[in-house]
Motif scaffolding. Structure first.
Motif, PDB file in Angstrom:
ATOM      1  N   TYR A  66       0.817  -1.165   0.011  1.00 43.55           N
ATOM      2  CA  TYR A  66      -0.009   0.019  -0.126  1.00 43.55           C
ATOM      3  C   TYR A  66       0.800   1.331   0.022  1.00 43.55           C
ATOM      4  O   TYR A  66       0.276   2.345  -0.383  1.00 43.55           O
ATOM      5  N   ALA A  67       2.039   1.044   0.539  1.00 46.54           N
ATOM      6  CA  ALA A  67       2.965   2.171   0.591  1.00 46.54           C
ATOM      7  C   ALA A  67       2.593   3.408   1.576  1.00 46.54           C
ATOM      8  O   ALA A  67       2.971   4.516   1.514  1.00 46.54           O
ATOM      9  N   SER A  68       1.596   2.805   2.411  1.00 47.62           N
ATOM     10  CA  SER A  68       1.093   3.801   3.662  1.00 47.62           C
ATOM     11  C   SER A  68       2.373   4.339   4.286  1.00 47.62           C
ATOM     12  O   SER A  68       2.626   5.514   4.758  1.00 47.62           O
ATOM     13  N   CYS A  69       3.200   3.266   4.665  1.00 45.68           N
ATOM     14  CA  CYS A  69       4.451   3.678   5.483  1.00 45.68           C
ATOM     15  C   CYS A  69       5.234   4.696   4.621  1.00 45.68           C
ATOM     16  O   CYS A  69       5.930   5.546   5.382  1.00 45.68           O
ATOM     17  N   ASP A  73       9.062   8.807   4.337  1.00 45.31           N
ATOM     18  CA  ASP A  73       9.857   8.085   3.450  1.00 45.31           C
ATOM     19  C   ASP A  73      11.329   8.337   3.616  1.00 45.31           C
ATOM     20  O   ASP A  73      12.145   7.785   2.727  1.00 45.31           O
ATOM     21  N   ASP A  74      11.720   8.607   4.923  1.00 41.11           N
ATOM     22  CA  ASP A  74      13.116   8.460   5.361  1.00 41.11           C
ATOM     23  C   ASP A  74      13.356   7.229   6.191  1.00 41.11           C
ATOM     24  O   ASP A  74      14.453   6.766   6.365  1.00 41.11           O
ATOM     25  N   ASP A 103       6.346   5.656  14.620  1.00 42.29           N
ATOM     26  CA  ASP A 103       5.559   4.852  15.387  1.00 42.29           C
ATOM     27  C   ASP A 103       3.977   4.988  14.591  1.00 42.29           C
ATOM     28  O   ASP A 103       3.329   4.044  14.316  1.00 42.29           O
ATOM     29  N   ARG A 104       3.681   6.436  14.198  1.00 43.16           N
ATOM     30  CA  ARG A 104       2.632   6.597  13.451  1.00 43.16           C
ATOM     31  C   ARG A 104       2.587   6.043  12.086  1.00 43.16           C
ATOM     32  O   ARG A 104       1.689   5.331  11.731  1.00 43.16           O
ATOM     33  N   ALA A 105       3.663   6.154  11.391  1.00 44.72           N
ATOM     34  CA  ALA A 105       3.878   5.492  10.146  1.00 44.72           C
ATOM     35  C   ALA A 105       3.883   4.153  10.356  1.00 44.72           C
ATOM     36  O   ALA A 105       3.035   3.394   9.295  1.00 44.72           O
ATOM     37  N   ALA A 106       4.171   3.283  11.274  1.00 43.36           N
ATOM     38  CA  ALA A 106       4.022   2.018  11.283  1.00 43.36           C
ATOM     39  C   ALA A 106       2.651   1.615  11.590  1.00 43.36           C
ATOM     40  O   ALA A 106       2.151   0.545  10.928  1.00 43.36           O
ATOM     41  N   ARG A 107       1.995   2.370  12.397  1.00 46.54           N
ATOM     42  CA  ARG A 107       0.592   2.088  12.921  1.00 46.54           C
ATOM     43  C   ARG A 107      -0.522   2.035  11.376  1.00 46.54           C
ATOM     44  O   ARG A 107      -1.488   1.651  11.527  1.00 46.54           O
ATOM     45  N   ALA A 108       0.251   2.905  10.563  1.00 48.04           N
ATOM     46  CA  ALA A 108      -0.690   3.195   9.126  1.00 48.04           C
ATOM     47  C   ALA A 108      -0.801   2.101   8.579  1.00 48.04           C
ATOM     48  O   ALA A 108      -1.699   2.101   7.433  1.00 48.04           O
TER      49      ALA A 108
END
Ligand code: SF4
Ligand code: FES
Ligand SMILES: [Fe+2]
Lengths: 460, 65
Positions: free
Chosen positions: B14-17, B22-23, B49-54
């Motif tokens: 999905y590429a949400s992360c 993107d770093d 953490d927010r990116a991982a939960r996304a």
């Protein structure tokens, strides 16, 4: 079937079939022949200064994302998802590292490359089914910039932008390069008018003749020093390759005095002297002409004016850029930007912006005057009577094709192209002759682009 | 220091992360998540953490967060 020869021959003779200002067949021909070939302005680099900044703009109904990618490069890409065609970016502007399609969630980097394709393996069998490697949103077939202005052409075979602009680049500098740093822009304001797009483009290209009449009230209330009838006809119009415009004749004086006369502070005058060529300076200092309105084929216009501000006799110059975005044969979206030299003093920037708002933009006084005419003209052009009428667009031209006013010599006009003093529809004819050439040439041939099917590209 | 972990088998591309950070995340040619760094300094903890939960596929975890 639409036969272009019906209109093209008349236009070339300076006679304008009135229905071209409100005719769905003509509009369709313009879409295919003019807007699919010409260089069209999309945005200014100063609108997307930071990495990730983007704006969404159109060439007719073709939506493009103009973005600044991670490496600082500007990309213009067709805003249509490669999957099933949803508009990928629905905002008008913003800052984003990626765009995600709202329909099935494909995502793209801000340089257009596909990043995410949900269930690639399960849904497509991975790369064999849909090769996403190297796939990107379609880039604009051609993109180039001049003085920070980003243009695209839908024609991959378009000549380079510089070649297209040709000698008009000389005049473009007066508006967009008053110092080596160039301009920054504010806007655009957008609004729609029930008028055909060509009317505004022609007006800005060379209609000095309408100023004393249409804008009489602006002069009467004392807000504008210049457009008195006798002053306007002392100005010259010029045409250079793909664009042309109007000028005012300035009172006698040196270069510095004349630039001060239109309201530029000394420090800006100094920078102009550093940024412009000897010829560009001579047109003002030696010949006494100051650029005012201009148009670049097909639908970009510029304006430089110096109205009085507050109650003093002081004038303040402003520069504005605008695009006549065709919506239909009888509707145009106007996009209007305020431009100011990046190095100008902050106080000048603020006052210049005020001067701009007073004259142009959705609430500007010149705007109101102009639009009334153009809406009424467009509405009248829809009827059957208009189909019979050939408007006389031959001002300044005698029956044998010669001109009333002689072209100015090199000792009177330091700029390139062809220039003449006084009223005449020379520029409108240049614009419309270019229009006729493209209408006659018809649509550009383009190849289809396939997406994600390796090996079939060659068979398209 | 919090440690970032990814389960490539669970990733659905999905590429949400990537969009969120993107770093730290990228996607390889096979359409699967790649971690650009696994050690996450305190300053980035919340954002990563927010990116991982996304992640809609629950393929990402920030351990010790
Ligand atoms: S968000 Fe989850 S599923 Fe999507 S790419 Fe990242 S790890 Fe994979
Ligand atoms: S149309 Fe964009 S993801 Fe399907
Ligand atoms: Fe006008």
């Amino acid at each position: 079937m639409f036969d272009p020869s019906d209109v093209v021959d008349h236009v070339r003779n300076g006679m304008l079939p009135a229905h071209i200002y409100n005719d769905s067949e003509i509009f369709a021909a313009e879409r295919d022949a003019i807007f699919s070939r010409s260089w069209v302005f999309l945005a200014h680099e100063s609108e997307i200064p930071q990495v990730g900044d983007y704006v969404v703009r159109r060439v007719m109904e073709n939506s493009f994302i103009v973005s600044r990618a991670g490496d600082g490069a500007v990309h213009a890409m067709f805003n249509m998802c490669l999957h099933r065609g949803m508009q990928v970016c629905r905002a008008e502007q913003g800052n984003a590292s990626h765009f995600r399609c709202p329909y099935h969630g494909w995502s793209y980097r801000n340089d257009g490359r596909i990043v995410g394709l949900p269930f690639h393996r399960e849904a497509y069998g991975g790369e064999t089914g849909f090769s996403k490697r190297g796939q990107r949103l379609l880039p604009a077939p051609a993109m180039d910039t001049v003085n920070g202005m980003i243009f695209v052409s839908l024609d991959p075979e378009a000549p380079p932008l510089r070649e297209f602009l040709g000698d008009f680049a000389f005049y473009l500098d007066y508006y967009t390069r008053q110092s080596p740093s160039g301009v920054e822009v504010l806007g655009p304001q957008r609004w729609r008018v029930k008028a055909n797009w060509k009317i505004g483009a022609e007006n800005f290209a060379g209609d000095m003749y309408h100023t004393p009449q249409t804008h009489a009230s602006v002069v009467e209330i004392g807000l504008f020093r210049e457009p008195k009838a006798e002053k306007r006809k002392d100005g010259a119009t010029y045409w250079a390759t793909s664009g042309g415009g109007t000028t005012y004749k300035l009172p006698p004086g040196t270069l510095e005095e004349r630039l001060r006369y239109v309201g530029y502070p000394d420090e800006m005058v100094e920078r102009m002297k550093g940024a412009w060529s000897a010829e560009q300076l001579d047109l003002i200092g030696r010949d006494g002409f100051m650029v005012s309105a201009a148009s670049v084929f097909p639908n970009l216009s510029l304006v430089h004016n110096w109205p009085k501000v507050a109650d003093s006799d002081d004038v303040l110059p402003f520069v504005s850029l605008r695009q006549w975005q065709p919506i239909s044969e009888n509707e145009t979206e106007v996009l209007s930007w305020f431009l100011v030299d990046k190095e100008a003093p902050e106080e000048f920037k603020a006052l210049s912006y005020k001067a701009y708002l007073m004259c142009f933009g959705s609430s500007g006084m010149f705007e109101q005057d102009d639009v009334e005419n153009w809406v009424s003209l467009t509405a009248t052009a829809a009827g059957t009577m208009a189909r019979r009428l050939l408007l006389n667009g031959r001002m300044g031209m005698l029956p044998d094709g010669s001109t009333i006013a002689p072209a100015l010599g090199g000792d009177e006009w330091a700029g390139p192209g062809e220039s003449r003093i006084g009223y005449g529809e020379y520029n409108q004819r240049h614009l419309m002759n270019r229009w006729a050439d493209l209408i006659e040439a018809g649509p550009a041939r383009t190849a289809a682009v396939t997406v994600g099917t390796p090996g079939e590209d060659a068979a398209r | 220091m919090p440690i970032l972990k990814a389960d490539a088998a669970a990733c659905q591309g999905y590429a949400s992360c990537v969009i969120a950070a993107d770093d730290y995340f990228d996607i390889d040619d096979d359409g699967l998540v790649v971690l650009l760094s696994t050690e996450v300094p305190e300053a980035d903890r919340e954002r990563v953490d927010r990116a991982a939960r996304a992640c809609p596929a629950a393929a990402l975890r920030l351990e010790g967060a």
